[in-house]
Design a protein around this motif. Sequence first.
Motif, short mmCIF file in Angstrom:
data_model
loop_
_atom_site.label_atom_id
_atom_site.label_comp_id
_atom_site.label_asym_id
_atom_site.label_seq_id
_atom_site.Cartn_x
_atom_site.Cartn_y
_atom_site.Cartn_z
N GLN A 195 0.86 -1.28 -0.25
CA GLN A 195 -0.30 0.58 0.01
C GLN A 195 0.60 1.69 0.19
O GLN A 195 0.47 2.34 -0.87
N LEU A 196 1.80 1.31 0.94
CA LEU A 196 3.04 2.13 0.45
C LEU A 196 2.85 3.23 0.12
O LEU A 196 3.05 4.43 -0.44
N PRO A 197 3.68 2.40 -1.61
CA PRO A 197 3.79 3.82 -2.08
C PRO A 197 3.31 4.45 -3.64
O PRO A 197 3.30 5.15 -3.20
N ARG A 198 1.70 4.00 -2.74
CA ARG A 198 0.22 4.70 -3.28
C ARG A 198 0.65 6.47 -2.58
O ARG A 198 0.64 7.81 -3.11
N TYR A 199 1.76 6.97 -0.86
CA TYR A 199 1.61 8.14 -0.50
C TYR A 199 3.06 8.77 -0.76
O TYR A 199 3.60 9.19 -0.04
N TRP A 200 3.91 7.92 -1.72
CA TRP A 200 4.60 9.18 -2.45
C TRP A 200 5.10 10.19 -2.26
O TRP A 200 5.65 10.73 -1.79
N LEU A 201 4.21 10.96 -2.37
CA LEU A 201 3.48 12.38 -2.55
C LEU A 201 4.24 12.94 -1.14
O LEU A 201 5.14 13.56 -0.31
N THR A 202 2.99 12.31 -0.69
CA THR A 202 3.46 12.37 0.71
C THR A 202 4.93 12.44 1.70
O THR A 202 5.14 12.66 2.35
N SER A 203 4.74 10.82 1.76
CA SER A 203 6.50 10.92 1.83
C SER A 203 7.01 11.71 1.45
O SER A 203 8.32 12.55 2.43
N LEU A 204 7.53 12.46 0.30
CA LEU A 204 8.75 13.06 -0.24
C LEU A 204 8.56 14.68 -0.04
O LEU A 204 9.06 15.30 1.40
N ARG A 205 6.99 14.76 0.60
CA ARG A 205 6.96 16.66 0.98
C ARG A 205 7.24 16.18 2.80
O ARG A 205 8.34 17.93 3.33
N ALA A 206 6.72 15.28 3.21
CA ALA A 206 7.36 15.03 4.75
C ALA A 206 8.71 15.06 4.61
O ALA A 206 9.35 15.81 5.92
N SER A 207 9.59 14.63 4.42
CA SER A 207 10.57 14.62 4.20
C SER A 207 11.54 15.31 4.20
O SER A 207 12.48 15.64 4.77
N ALA A 208 11.12 16.53 3.25
CA ALA A 208 11.84 17.41 3.08
C ALA A 208 10.78 18.60 3.80
O ALA A 208 12.00 19.26 4.61
N VAL A 209 10.41 18.39 5.26
CA VAL A 209 9.68 19.39 5.89
C VAL A 209 10.29 18.93 7.18
O VAL A 209 11.32 20.14 7.24
N GLY A 210 10.78 17.79 7.31
CA GLY A 210 11.92 16.96 7.60
C GLY A 210 13.18 17.85 8.06
O GLY A 210 13.86 18.14 8.68
N CYS A 211 13.57 17.85 6.97
CA CYS A 211 15.02 17.80 6.92
C CYS A 211 15.23 19.26 6.61
O CYS A 211 16.48 19.79 7.07
N PHE A 212 14.61 20.38 6.52
CA PHE A 212 14.50 21.26 7.11
C PHE A 212 14.80 21.86 8.27
O PHE A 212 15.84 22.70 8.40
N MET A 213 13.53 21.26 8.86
CA MET A 213 13.36 21.38 10.28
C MET A 213 14.46 20.90 11.07
O MET A 213 14.57 21.29 12.26
N GLY A 214 15.17 19.75 10.91
CA GLY A 214 16.32 19.90 11.65
C GLY A 214 17.20 20.99 11.04
O GLY A 214 18.91 20.35 12.40
#
Lengths: 497, 168
Positions: A247-266
């Motif tokens: 199921q998870l590959p369906r949420y690739w865009l969510t993952s990508l956005r979340a990774s970007a937010v996370g890396c920036f905030m870190g």
Amino acid sequence: LAEIGSLIHGFGVALTPFNLMLMVVGVVLGVIIGVLPGLGGANGIAILLPLTFTMPPTSAIIMLSCIYWGALFGGAITSILFNIPGEPWSVATTFDGYPLAQKGRAGEALTAAFTSSFVGALVAVVVITFLSPIVASFALQFGPPELFSVYLLTFCAFVGMSKGHALKTIISMMVGFALAAVGLDTVTGSLRLTFGFTDLLKGFNFLIAVIGLFGIGEILLTLEEGLAFKGARAKLDLGVVLQTWRQLPRYWLTSLRASAVGCFMGIVPGGATPASFMSYGVAKRFSKDGDKFGSGQIEGIVAPETAAHAAGTSALLPMLTLGVPGSPTAAVLLGGLLIWGLQPGPLLFQEQKEFVWGLIASMYLGNIVGLIVVLTCVPLFAAILRIPFSIIAPVILVVCAIGAYTVHNNVFDVYLMLVFGVAGYVLRKLDYPLAPLVLALVLGDAAESAFRQAMLMSQGNPSILFANALVGGITTLALFLLVWPVLQAGLRRAKAA
Amino acid sequence: MSDETDDRPAASTRTLELVVAALLFVLGAIVIADSLRLGARWAEDGPQAGYFPFYIGLLICIPAMVVFVRALGDKARARKSFVGRKALRQVMWMLVPSIVYVVLIKLVGIYVASTLFIGFFMRRLGRYPWPATLAVAVGVSVVFFLLFEVWFKLPLPKGPLESWLRLD
């Protein structure tokens, strides 16, 4: 691409049987720490740090960073199964994780959380691999004014990005600086703020503060809220894992956005906790199932977990390249590096290549080990949570006391730990953030010495902080972040009027 | 949390806010005073020892004053409970034994103190029978002893029992 070559060399350093064993030990300890109330990434590593003094630094940092990955993974277990966030960054995971567990889909929720954590961490490690050599070589040109302006940026970012009370963030940070100033001033040789107490000569050790503020304070808070563990059953078999992975590959865009937010905030010191909330909010707004968030959506787990892990991992980038940690746990790791005689900062990438690339390689390996460990051992970790609080609470306190004692082999530190614990409990209840205090305590001496050297260069004229485009740019950005809350409030008022 | 239960408040959030802000102000004032004693100005050879901490002290005092004044006029926080009586009693049941525990470390060593501390909790809060209490409390200390003294070779504080058993 010199990075790839260095990285392959790093894998050679990290991939010894001894280091692999340390990774497994670290991840398991980390998950336990993340699952237990009162023990978290920062104070867990603080407690275990003295045990690593005799190890080679590369092995020691591999184990400690794996504890950190484990703690990041572990927070999700309590959030999903017990609706109790084991770590602050997993609060957002409870929103959709616990409802899923109540529907009997705990296995799916856990698999989604662990896999997203892994993806977030992986993205962050790739960012670290390719970005940190650039940042480091750029930072090689830094003199004291630039260095001080980077510290200024870190601290101003904390004030500007904090969700809570900006004044309380400033107070908490300044208390950290004041505590860091206690003891012998190495430049002038005079004693500051010791008032004749010989125990204060060495100053306050940040490890003691971390163990007290986060460990003891947390236990007191947990006690007050009254613990009732009513957990969902956890069953994770290969079928569930594979089904969720489909199921998870369906949420690739969510993952990508979340990774970007996370890396920036870190990287900008915001930390994993705000990153997870921000990412949850963003995912909710952009998802077509946004209105169903909170009722048990896999996507609502993917977003905060990916961001939290990406932020937690990328917080190590400024720590390694600039010597400025992005989170309390990164601050503790930085303290560890100093104790092993390694000065974090741009020179580390030139003088300690083996160490740096071994560590970065171990981040890839540690997270793979972590994913395997958490996917296979969930029932074991859930069982730890079923140990009654009347046993686990005193044992955690004993562990904290031993950890505090071993820092300097001094019983006085154990008393201090308790004082910090009570202070942490009261301050936390009054919404004083504790992370800035710890960061200031760790960086206080370095920030002061950068400030002094900068002022010496200019004979006390603060305009040196605007002397060239680089330092001026960083200082301006810092000041902008500092007044950001005020600007924001002004804009809002102007819009309302 | 304690607002929603019928736990009567032991103190309002505003009271605590005022007390803590006042304490922080005093802390800042101490930092300023000590910086002035050391010299917070510019000497021939550069900044004096109190130069940096002086401003740190100021940056504690001024925000603490603002927090104090704001809290004075905050009616909502005056009604809000900082901690309920029941919750406070729970916290004290942890805190007071913990204080006794750290004092005992110096007197009888960390292993005996830990055994007593864990045993006390299990009897008092958990109401476990004596055999279970003894097994866990002594067991944990023995494990820690083996871990630190034998495996890690990190000596922790020991007391009369260990010297009687010739373990130190």
